[in-house]
Design a protein around this motif. Structure first.
Motif, PDB file in Angstrom:
ATOM      1  N   ALA A  90     -11.869   0.166  -0.378  1.00  0.00           N
ATOM      2  CA  ALA A  90     -10.983   0.203  -1.541  1.00  0.00           C
ATOM      3  C   ALA A  90     -11.784   0.675  -2.752  1.00  0.00           C
ATOM      4  CB  ALA A  90     -10.403  -1.183  -1.807  1.00  0.00           C
ATOM      5  N   VAL A  91     -11.263   1.685  -3.435  1.00  0.00           N
ATOM      6  CA  VAL A  91     -11.862   2.163  -4.681  1.00  0.00           C
ATOM      7  C   VAL A  91     -10.874   1.830  -5.795  1.00  0.00           C
ATOM      8  CG1 VAL A  91     -12.648   4.190  -5.985  1.00  0.00           C
ATOM      9  CG2 VAL A  91     -13.127   4.011  -3.531  1.00  0.00           C
ATOM     10  N   LEU A  92     -11.310   1.000  -6.750  1.00  0.00           N
ATOM     11  CA  LEU A  92     -10.442   0.514  -7.815  1.00  0.00           C
ATOM     12  C   LEU A  92     -10.871   1.107  -9.146  1.00  0.00           C
ATOM     13  CD1 LEU A  92     -11.315  -2.123  -5.783  1.00  0.00           C
ATOM     14  CD2 LEU A  92      -9.131  -2.791  -6.741  1.00  0.00           C
ATOM     15  N   ILE A  93      -9.912   1.736  -9.838  1.00  0.00           N
ATOM     16  CA  ILE A  93     -10.186   2.421 -11.098  1.00  0.00           C
ATOM     17  C   ILE A  93      -9.215   1.891 -12.148  1.00  0.00           C
ATOM     18  CG2 ILE A  93     -10.322   4.657 -12.263  1.00  0.00           C
ATOM     19  CD1 ILE A  93     -10.404   5.918  -9.389  1.00  0.00           C
ATOM     20  N   ALA A  94      -9.765   1.410 -13.257  1.00  0.00           N
ATOM     21  CA  ALA A  94      -8.933   0.926 -14.364  1.00  0.00           C
ATOM     22  C   ALA A  94      -9.498   1.451 -15.665  1.00  0.00           C
ATOM     23  CB  ALA A  94      -8.891  -0.602 -14.382  1.00  0.00           C
ATOM     24  N   GLY A  95      -8.609   1.817 -16.585  1.00  0.00           N
ATOM     25  CA  GLY A  95      -9.073   2.280 -17.885  1.00  0.00           C
ATOM     26  C   GLY A  95      -7.970   2.979 -18.656  1.00  0.00           C
ATOM     27  N   GLN A  96      -8.386   3.799 -19.602  1.00  0.00           N
ATOM     28  CA  GLN A  96      -7.443   4.489 -20.474  1.00  0.00           C
ATOM     29  C   GLN A  96      -7.080   5.863 -19.923  1.00  0.00           C
ATOM     30  OE1 GLN A  96      -8.779   4.667 -24.516  1.00  0.00           O
ATOM     31  NE2 GLN A  96      -9.180   2.483 -24.619  1.00  0.00           N
ATOM     32  N   LYS A  97      -5.798   6.183 -20.010  1.00  0.00           N
ATOM     33  CA  LYS A  97      -5.324   7.478 -19.516  1.00  0.00           C
ATOM     34  C   LYS A  97      -6.017   8.623 -20.237  1.00  0.00           C
ATOM     35  CE  LYS A  97      -1.297  10.413 -19.035  1.00  0.00           C
ATOM     36  NZ  LYS A  97      -0.096  10.803 -19.755  1.00  0.00           N
ATOM     37  N   LYS A  98      -6.234   8.478 -21.528  1.00  0.00           N
ATOM     38  CA  LYS A  98      -6.815   9.593 -22.291  1.00  0.00           C
ATOM     39  C   LYS A  98      -8.242   9.917 -21.849  1.00  0.00           C
ATOM     40  CE  LYS A  98      -8.633   6.988 -26.222  1.00  0.00           C
ATOM     41  NZ  LYS A  98      -8.533   6.781 -27.651  1.00  0.00           N
ATOM     42  N   ARG A  99      -8.920   8.980 -21.173  1.00  0.00           N
ATOM     43  CA  ARG A  99     -10.291   9.234 -20.715  1.00  0.00           C
ATOM     44  C   ARG A  99     -10.371   9.488 -19.214  1.00  0.00           C
ATOM     45  NH1 ARG A  99     -12.869   4.487 -23.961  1.00  0.00           N
ATOM     46  NH2 ARG A  99     -12.907   3.506 -21.938  1.00  0.00           N
ATOM     47  N   ALA A 126       0.845  -1.191   0.000  1.00  0.00           N
ATOM     48  CA  ALA A 126       0.000   0.000   0.000  1.00  0.00           C
ATOM     49  C   ALA A 126       0.876   1.236   0.000  1.00  0.00           C
ATOM     50  CB  ALA A 126      -0.914  -0.019   1.207  1.00  0.00           C
ATOM     51  N   GLY A 127       0.309   2.333  -0.430  1.00  0.00           N
ATOM     52  CA  GLY A 127       1.045   3.587  -0.479  1.00  0.00           C
ATOM     53  C   GLY A 127       1.461   4.038   0.907  1.00  0.00           C
ATOM     54  N   ALA A 128       2.448   4.910   0.925  1.00  0.00           N
ATOM     55  CA  ALA A 128       2.938   5.432   2.203  1.00  0.00           C
ATOM     56  C   ALA A 128       1.809   6.159   2.922  1.00  0.00           C
ATOM     57  CB  ALA A 128       4.109   6.372   1.948  1.00  0.00           C
ATOM     58  N   GLY A 129       1.687   5.913   4.198  1.00  0.00           N
ATOM     59  CA  GLY A 129       0.694   6.609   5.000  1.00  0.00           C
ATOM     60  C   GLY A 129      -0.725   6.110   4.830  1.00  0.00           C
ATOM     61  N   VAL A 186     -14.864   9.356   3.092  1.00  0.00           N
ATOM     62  CA  VAL A 186     -13.977   9.849   4.155  1.00  0.00           C
ATOM     63  C   VAL A 186     -14.796  10.669   5.156  1.00  0.00           C
ATOM     64  CG1 VAL A 186     -12.075  11.440   4.654  1.00  0.00           C
ATOM     65  CG2 VAL A 186     -11.860   9.785   2.788  1.00  0.00           C
ATOM     66  N   GLY A 187     -15.713  11.473   4.646  1.00  0.00           N
ATOM     67  CA  GLY A 187     -16.571  12.269   5.510  1.00  0.00           C
ATOM     68  C   GLY A 187     -17.459  11.440   6.427  1.00  0.00           C
ATOM     69  N   HIS A 188     -17.717  10.211   6.021  1.00  0.00           N
ATOM     70  CA  HIS A 188     -18.514   9.298   6.843  1.00  0.00           C
ATOM     71  C   HIS A 188     -17.636   8.450   7.771  1.00  0.00           C
ATOM     72  CE1 HIS A 188     -22.567  10.041   5.377  1.00  0.00           C
ATOM     73  NE2 HIS A 188     -22.060  10.139   4.161  1.00  0.00           N
ATOM     74  N   GLY A 189     -16.355   8.791   7.837  1.00  0.00           N
ATOM     75  CA  GLY A 189     -15.475   8.133   8.794  1.00  0.00           C
ATOM     76  C   GLY A 189     -14.678   6.948   8.283  1.00  0.00           C
ATOM     77  N   TYR A 190     -14.709   6.696   7.006  1.00  0.00           N
ATOM     78  CA  TYR A 190     -13.946   5.580   6.443  1.00  0.00           C
ATOM     79  C   TYR A 190     -12.552   6.032   6.024  1.00  0.00           C
ATOM     80  CZ  TYR A 190     -18.263   2.898   6.035  1.00  0.00           C
ATOM     81  OH  TYR A 190     -19.418   2.231   6.304  1.00  0.00           O
ATOM     82  N   THR A 191     -11.606   5.104   6.081  1.00  0.00           N
ATOM     83  CA  THR A 191     -10.327   5.280   5.414  1.00  0.00           C
ATOM     84  C   THR A 191     -10.545   4.767   3.995  1.00  0.00           C
ATOM     85  OG1 THR A 191      -9.022   4.966   7.421  1.00  0.00           O
ATOM     86  CG2 THR A 191      -7.922   4.511   5.334  1.00  0.00           C
ATOM     87  N   VAL A 192     -10.165   5.542   2.993  1.00  0.00           N
ATOM     88  CA  VAL A 192     -10.383   5.135   1.609  1.00  0.00           C
ATOM     89  C   VAL A 192      -9.046   5.009   0.894  1.00  0.00           C
ATOM     90  CG1 VAL A 192     -11.525   5.670  -0.575  1.00  0.00           C
ATOM     91  CG2 VAL A 192     -12.617   6.303   1.587  1.00  0.00           C
ATOM     92  N   HIS A 193      -8.792   3.811   0.375  1.00  0.00           N
ATOM     93  CA  HIS A 193      -7.597   3.532  -0.412  1.00  0.00           C
ATOM     94  C   HIS A 193      -7.987   3.510  -1.880  1.00  0.00           C
ATOM     95  CE1 HIS A 193      -5.734   1.224   3.226  1.00  0.00           C
ATOM     96  NE2 HIS A 193      -5.799   2.533   3.421  1.00  0.00           N
ATOM     97  N   VAL A 194      -7.279   4.269  -2.693  1.00  0.00           N
ATOM     98  CA  VAL A 194      -7.543   4.340  -4.128  1.00  0.00           C
ATOM     99  C   VAL A 194      -6.479   3.524  -4.867  1.00  0.00           C
ATOM    100  CG1 VAL A 194      -7.716   5.862  -6.136  1.00  0.00           C
ATOM    101  CG2 VAL A 194      -8.617   6.609  -3.910  1.00  0.00           C
ATOM    102  N   CYS A 198      -2.234   2.403  -4.776  1.00  0.00           N
ATOM    103  CA  CYS A 198      -1.614   1.768  -5.939  1.00  0.00           C
ATOM    104  C   CYS A 198      -1.777   2.684  -7.134  1.00  0.00           C
ATOM    105  CB  CYS A 198      -2.281   0.416  -6.206  1.00  0.00           C
ATOM    106  SG  CYS A 198      -1.661  -0.446  -7.664  1.00  0.00           S
ATOM    107  N   PHE A 199      -0.695   2.868  -7.894  1.00  0.00           N
ATOM    108  CA  PHE A 199      -0.722   3.700  -9.090  1.00  0.00           C
ATOM    109  C   PHE A 199       0.136   3.019 -10.136  1.00  0.00           C
ATOM    110  CE2 PHE A 199       1.205   6.899 -11.804  1.00  0.00           C
ATOM    111  CZ  PHE A 199       0.132   7.693 -12.163  1.00  0.00           C
ATOM    112  N   SER A 200      -0.439   2.737 -11.289  1.00  0.00           N
ATOM    113  CA  SER A 200       0.359   2.157 -12.365  1.00  0.00           C
ATOM    114  C   SER A 200      -0.128   2.655 -13.714  1.00  0.00           C
ATOM    115  CB  SER A 200       0.352   0.629 -12.318  1.00  0.00           C
ATOM    116  OG  SER A 200      -0.938   0.127 -12.604  1.00  0.00           O
ATOM    117  N   ILE A 201       0.830   2.797 -14.612  1.00  0.00           N
ATOM    118  CA  ILE A 201       0.544   3.202 -15.990  1.00  0.00           C
ATOM    119  C   ILE A 201       1.122   2.120 -16.888  1.00  0.00           C
ATOM    120  CG2 ILE A 201       1.010   4.884 -17.817  1.00  0.00           C
ATOM    121  CD1 ILE A 201      -0.613   6.215 -15.731  1.00  0.00           C
TER     122      ILE A 201
END
Length: 169
Positions: free
Chosen positions: A14-23, A1-4, A38-46, A97-100
């Motif tokens: 966990a919010v997972l996003i996959a697709g094309q960079k151009k869009r 997981a990312g730092a912090g 987050v406003g409802h008290g959750y930790t959210v990992h993207v 997580c971040f990948s291109i």
């Protein structure tokens, strides 16, 4: 997981996003999904995976008429990472997580047995680029899901919810 990305005893999503960079459009998802959770008290990992190429035509012609986020299009990988990470933090989330990818996900040989013609029959991956693109998207989603499971083990947390969202929302 990312730092912090610790959960500090809070429930995590966990919010997972996959697709094309151009869009890729990030503001609405971050403001209306991540920020609200987050406003409802959750930790959210993207978790984000984008492909920086296009190998075919859009399935729906309306997709080619959409406007991309011009602020993001000509950024290098490192510049895009910095912008996305900053924006995720701004709404209270954590970029886990971040990948291109610079080429489309590789697919194994597609079976042509009759049994497979009953699945995804509207756009058979064995004969349709659209069908193969659907499989590529699911392959990217699988990689993000595996990254989320590794983060759960590393952080000793169990996500209360994992959700997929499109890159152009």
């Amino acid at each position: 997981a990312g730092a912090g990305c610790s959960t500090e005893g809070r429930r995590a999503i966990a919010v997972l996003i996959a697709g094309q960079k151009k869009r890729f459009l990030m503001d609405a998802t971050l403001d209306k999904v991540v920020g609200v959770m987050v406003g409802h008290g959750y930790t959210v990992h993207v978790y984000l995976h984008l492909v920086d190429n296009s190998t075919g035509h859009n399935f729906l012609s309306v997709r080619s008429k959409g406007l991309s986020d011009v602020r993001l299009q000509n950024l290098t990988r490192d510049e895009l990472l910095k912008v996305v990470d900053s924006r995720v933090r701004e709404v209270g989330g954590c970029l886990a997580c971040f990948s291109i990818g610079h080429s489309s996900e590789r697919l194994p040989p597609i079976p042509k047995d009759p049994i497979y013609k009953k699945r995804m029959w509207e756009y058979l991956p064995s004969v349709s680029e659209v069908g193969r693109n659907v499989l590529r998207l699911w392959k990217a989603r699988e990689a993000l899901w595996n990254a989320a499971q590794r983060a759960e083990r590393a952080l000793k947390v169990r996500y209360s919810l994992a959700m997929w969202t499109r890159e152009d929302q």
